[in-house]
Design a protein around this motif. Structure first.
Motif, PDB file in Angstrom:
ATOM      1  N   ALA A 200       0.791  -1.233  -0.119  1.00 50.70           N
ATOM      2  CA  ALA A 200      -0.044  -0.039   0.019  1.00 50.70           C
ATOM      3  C   ALA A 200       0.902   1.286   0.019  1.00 50.70           C
ATOM      4  N   GLN A 201       1.908   1.295   0.526  1.00 47.43           N
ATOM      5  CA  GLN A 201       3.001   2.302   0.689  1.00 47.43           C
ATOM      6  C   GLN A 201       3.258   2.770  -0.901  1.00 47.43           C
ATOM      7  N   GLN A 202       3.266   1.908  -1.727  1.00 42.15           N
ATOM      8  CA  GLN A 202       3.531   2.448  -2.900  1.00 42.15           C
ATOM      9  C   GLN A 202       2.507   3.045  -3.498  1.00 42.15           C
ATOM     10  N   GLY A 203       1.390   2.738  -3.217  1.00 42.66           N
ATOM     11  CA  GLY A 203       0.142   3.555  -3.639  1.00 42.66           C
ATOM     12  C   GLY A 203      -0.164   4.902  -2.904  1.00 42.66           C
ATOM     13  N   LEU A 204       0.289   4.981  -1.895  1.00 41.21           N
ATOM     14  CA  LEU A 204       0.542   6.495  -1.268  1.00 41.21           C
ATOM     15  C   LEU A 204       1.639   7.205  -1.992  1.00 41.21           C
ATOM     16  N   ASP A 205       2.745   6.578  -2.317  1.00 38.88           N
ATOM     17  CA  ASP A 205       3.776   7.306  -2.972  1.00 38.88           C
ATOM     18  C   ASP A 205       3.391   7.802  -4.593  1.00 38.88           C
ATOM     19  N   LEU A 206       2.709   6.832  -4.992  1.00 39.43           N
ATOM     20  CA  LEU A 206       2.229   6.978  -6.578  1.00 39.43           C
ATOM     21  C   LEU A 206       1.065   8.215  -6.592  1.00 39.43           C
ATOM     22  N   ILE A 207       0.298   8.229  -5.708  1.00 36.30           N
ATOM     23  CA  ILE A 207      -0.651   9.396  -5.501  1.00 36.30           C
ATOM     24  C   ILE A 207       0.151  10.556  -5.129  1.00 36.30           C
ATOM     25  N   ALA A 208       1.021  10.500  -4.256  1.00 35.20           N
ATOM     26  CA  ALA A 208       1.741  11.813  -3.936  1.00 35.20           C
ATOM     27  C   ALA A 208       2.605  12.431  -5.280  1.00 35.20           C
ATOM     28  N   ARG A 209       3.065  11.513  -5.792  1.00 38.13           N
ATOM     29  CA  ARG A 209       3.826  12.031  -7.107  1.00 38.13           C
ATOM     30  C   ARG A 209       3.066  12.371  -8.340  1.00 38.13           C
ATOM     31  N   THR A 210       1.864  11.748  -8.371  1.00 38.19           N
ATOM     32  CA  THR A 210       0.871  11.931  -9.229  1.00 38.19           C
ATOM     33  C   THR A 210      -0.058  13.347  -8.966  1.00 38.19           C
ATOM     34  N   LEU A 211      -0.504  13.335  -7.858  1.00 34.69           N
ATOM     35  CA  LEU A 211      -1.483  14.727  -7.594  1.00 34.69           C
ATOM     36  C   LEU A 211      -0.653  15.860  -6.584  1.00 34.69           C
ATOM     37  N   LEU A 212       0.232  15.588  -6.053  1.00 35.48           N
ATOM     38  CA  LEU A 212       0.766  16.638  -5.196  1.00 35.48           C
ATOM     39  C   LEU A 212       2.025  17.373  -5.719  1.00 35.48           C
ATOM     40  N   SER A 213       1.782  18.684  -5.526  1.00 34.33           N
ATOM     41  CA  SER A 213       2.953  19.729  -6.054  1.00 34.33           C
ATOM     42  C   SER A 213       3.521  20.462  -4.510  1.00 34.33           C
ATOM     43  N   PRO A 214       4.568  20.903  -4.426  1.00 38.88           N
ATOM     44  CA  PRO A 214       4.789  21.671  -3.387  1.00 38.88           C
ATOM     45  C   PRO A 214       3.770  22.629  -3.022  1.00 38.88           C
ATOM     46  N   GLY A 215       3.453  22.991  -1.909  1.00 37.20           N
ATOM     47  CA  GLY A 215       2.328  23.972  -1.511  1.00 37.20           C
ATOM     48  C   GLY A 215       0.945  23.399  -1.504  1.00 37.20           C
ATOM     49  N   ASP A 216       0.951  22.174  -1.886  1.00 40.83           N
ATOM     50  CA  ASP A 216      -0.649  21.702  -2.018  1.00 40.83           C
ATOM     51  C   ASP A 216      -1.068  21.383  -0.469  1.00 40.83           C
ATOM     52  N   CYS A 217      -2.158  21.100  -0.378  1.00 35.69           N
ATOM     53  CA  CYS A 217      -2.788  20.863   0.988  1.00 35.69           C
ATOM     54  C   CYS A 217      -3.515  19.461   0.802  1.00 35.69           C
ATOM     55  N   VAL A 218      -3.409  18.821   1.921  1.00 36.99           N
ATOM     56  CA  VAL A 218      -4.185  17.555   2.091  1.00 36.99           C
ATOM     57  C   VAL A 218      -4.876  17.562   3.306  1.00 36.99           C
ATOM     58  N   LEU A 219      -6.151  17.033   3.293  1.00 37.85           N
ATOM     59  CA  LEU A 219      -6.849  17.118   4.354  1.00 37.85           C
ATOM     60  C   LEU A 219      -6.952  15.578   5.005  1.00 37.85           C
ATOM     61  N   ALA A 220      -6.506  15.246   6.111  1.00 38.31           N
ATOM     62  CA  ALA A 220      -6.533  13.914   6.880  1.00 38.31           C
ATOM     63  C   ALA A 220      -7.421  13.899   8.150  1.00 38.31           C
ATOM     64  N   GLU A 221      -7.969  12.922   8.288  1.00 39.64           N
ATOM     65  CA  GLU A 221      -8.698  12.658   9.893  1.00 39.64           C
ATOM     66  C   GLU A 221      -7.612  12.421  10.811  1.00 39.64           C
ATOM     67  N   GLU A 222      -7.729  12.982  12.168  1.00 45.85           N
ATOM     68  CA  GLU A 222      -6.750  13.186  13.010  1.00 45.85           C
ATOM     69  C   GLU A 222      -6.948  12.165  14.261  1.00 45.85           C
ATOM     70  N   PRO A 223      -6.202  11.272  14.532  1.00 43.61           N
ATOM     71  CA  PRO A 223      -4.645  11.049  14.136  1.00 43.61           C
ATOM     72  C   PRO A 223      -4.690  10.339  12.702  1.00 43.61           C
ATOM     73  N   THR A 224      -3.788  10.137  12.230  1.00 42.06           N
ATOM     74  CA  THR A 224      -3.826   9.033  10.982  1.00 42.06           C
ATOM     75  C   THR A 224      -2.519   8.720  10.946  1.00 42.06           C
ATOM     76  N   TYR A 225      -2.252   7.828   9.983  1.00 39.71           N
ATOM     77  CA  TYR A 225      -1.066   6.923   9.461  1.00 39.71           C
ATOM     78  C   TYR A 225       0.171   7.695   9.118  1.00 39.71           C
ATOM     79  N   PHE A 226       1.082   7.508  10.036  1.00 36.45           N
ATOM     80  CA  PHE A 226       2.273   8.266  10.324  1.00 36.45           C
ATOM     81  C   PHE A 226       2.935   8.383   8.802  1.00 36.45           C
ATOM     82  N   SER A 227       3.149   7.137   8.232  1.00 39.71           N
ATOM     83  CA  SER A 227       3.697   7.144   7.018  1.00 39.71           C
ATOM     84  C   SER A 227       3.004   7.704   5.893  1.00 39.71           C
ATOM     85  N   ALA A 228       1.918   7.905   6.035  1.00 41.92           N
ATOM     86  CA  ALA A 228       1.048   8.888   4.977  1.00 41.92           C
ATOM     87  C   ALA A 228       1.508  10.360   5.370  1.00 41.92           C
ATOM     88  N   LEU A 229       1.570  10.618   6.384  1.00 38.54           N
ATOM     89  CA  LEU A 229       2.020  12.360   6.604  1.00 38.54           C
ATOM     90  C   LEU A 229       3.166  12.313   6.052  1.00 38.54           C
TER      91      LEU A 229
END
Ligand code: PLP
Length: 511
Positions: A200-229
């Protein structure tokens, strides 16, 4: 740490030690947060007087490279020092100066290496330690036996095909098996909308590479999975935590106001038996969240590693199962059902985004391990995964009950927890006044481990929490582990000084 002492050298031995440790620090071989061996142990190892090592450590402290902390030993500090002079006093024939890696790192890698190390965990050293820490199950013998037989057949029956490449998106028959499995959880998607991942970690990484640019924002329920953060932050995004109410329900009012103000790239949630809180998001919140996502045209990244580990009623349908407008990216994994060594996960996502992710994956690792894919495919088709799941549901439910009963018996006033209805984790709120650093040391001394809660929050949490994996320890040892933990909490509340040295050999990932 291999220190070479040249007794024939005119350079005093304490300076030889100091210089070799210094070289390793400034070149990044010993990162910030690394714990140096206790003086006594290093002296014994090098067959020296303890005072010689003590002098070397004094020199390192005076140079601002290390610091001693009560109960934690001597820790490497962050340094701006360069390698000018590295190896200057050691004889190059006996101890060549290590390569200076730090300036070669990209800014991203440099930031990552320091933030990871700060979260070092104190591992218990005792032989009789009870582990509630690492967030993965232990292998079960029946499963291993079944896999062993299937693996034997794989290598004999398919004449080496198992050693060849697989398609980037994964083997067609496994993709179909994953779709069949998702259908049982209410998700209807064709295999063309699934990519097999190396976890699953690769999924998080691919999503980050595909969708995120510096300065973007993500909303996550709190607390959340450390490695996703960490993954989202490494892509330059800011993660904003969305609070839950007193009953642990996601605050949809807060979610909406954050959606309006920050226009995030996506919402990240783990609705079933969340890591770390063990919480279950109820069906109505799932549905309302999906409608918010539609209204604000924001994708949801839904992770579901624990959804099948239900100990009572089945968990509600995944959000992906309710999604009729292609807003949800759904990530699954077998790491929590079978074991993380399998390294097989998957992502189900709308075709346009999945196509891009396929290309990203190809750059990343060409494809997921063919042997593991074939083995898992066989295990799914021959029913080994379901048989295993039925066994561990019973096993883990009993372990959860044992932990809850022990907590009732030994809890320190002020401790709070909910009984998790599935998954692996019990989220324990500590009483006010506990010194969390000291608790880590006290718990290690008493031979019990856990994961501290703070890294799971996007911002500084209100209150202190720890995460306990109830599914890993022997059922006969759980009561004893909880007794020790509660005693450690009491020690850490009373606050006496911790003395003595403790050695830590490595970093374990927080999962
Ligand atoms: C929510 C979540 N996502 C991903 C992972 C990592 O999974 P994998 O081993 O499949 O990469 C974990 C493991 O702890 C997890 O809890």
């Amino acid at each position: 740490m291999n220190i070479i002492i040249d007794r024939a050298s005119p350079i005093p031995i304490y300076l030889q030690i100091k210089q070799q440790i210094r070289d390793r620090i400034v070149t990044g071989l010993l990162p910030p947060g690394y714990r140096l061996p206790p003086e006594r142990k290093l002296a014994e190892r090098l067959d020296l007087n303890r005072s010689t090592v003590l002098n070397a450590y004094h020199e390192l402290k005076a140079a601002g490279l290390v610091e001693s902390f009560v109960g934690r030993g001597t820790i490497v500090l962050e340094t701006e020092e360069t390698d000018e002079g590295a190896g200057e006093v050691t004889d190059s024939a006996s101890a060549p100066a290590p390569l200076y890696w730090k300036p070669m790192l990209t800014a991203k890698a440099a930031a990552e290496s320091s933030s990871l190390i700060r979260d070092l965990l104190a591992l218990p050293k005792r032989q009789d330690a009870v582990s509630f820490g690492v967030g993965v199950p232990l292998p079960e013998p029946e499963l291993l036996e079944e896999l062993q037989q299937m693996a034997g057949r794989l290598f004999t029956e398919d004449r080496g095909e198992v050693m060849l490449h697989s398609p980037v998106e994964g083997r067609a028959s496994l993709r179909q098996a994953l779709c069949d499995r998702m259908r049982d959880r209410g998700i209807r998607c064709p295999k063309e909308e699934v990519i097999v991942l190396s976890g699953a970690q690769q999924g998080l990484d691919l999503i980050a590479r595909t969708l995120l640019s510096p300065g973007d924002c993500v909303l996550a329920e709190e607390p959340t999975y450390f490695s996703a953060l960490q993954t989202f932050r490494a892509a330059g995004a800011t993660v904003i935590g969305v609070p839950v109410d007193e009953d642990g329900r996601l605050r949809l009012d807060a979610m909406e106001s954050l959606l309006r103000s920050y226009r995030p790239k996506f919402i990240y949630v783990i609705p079933s038996y969340q890591n770390p809180s063990g919480r279950l998001m109820d069906a109505s919140v799932r549905e309302s969240l999906l409608h918010l996502a539609y209204r604000y045209r924001t994708p949801i990244v839904e992770e579901d590693p624990y959804g099948e580990l239900a100990y009572g009623e089945k968990s509600p349908l995944p959000i992906k199962a309710m999604d009729e407008h292609a807003h949800v990216l759904y990530i699954g994994t077998f790491s929590k059902l079978l074991g993380p060594g399998m390294r097989i996960g998957w992502i189900a996502a709308p075709k346009p985004i999945l196509k891009v992710m396929g290309r990203m994956k190809q750059l990343n690792d060409l494809h997921t391990n063919s042997v593991a894919q074939k083995l898992l495919d066989a295990a799914l088709r021959e029913g080994a995964v379901d048989r295993h799941l039925a066994r561990i549901r019973t096993l883990y439910r009993a372990r959860r009950d044992e932990m809850c009963a022990a907590l009732k018996r030994y809890a320190v006033p002020g401790m709070q927890w909910d009984v998790p209805m599935g998954g692996l984790f019990l989220w324990l709120r500590l009483p006010g006044g506990v010194n969390v650093q000291e608790l880590a040391v006290r718990a290690a001394d008493r031979g019990v481990d856990y994961i501290p809660g703070a890294p799971f929050f996007a911002e500084q949490p209100k209150g202190s929490y720890i995460r306990l994996n109830f599914a890993r320890a022997d059922i006969e040892r759980i009561g004893e582990g909880i007794r020790r933990l509660c005693a450690a909490v009491e020690d850490a509340m009373e606050g006496p000084e911790v003395t003595g040295e403790r050695e830590q050999e490595g970093t374990i990932p927080i999962v």
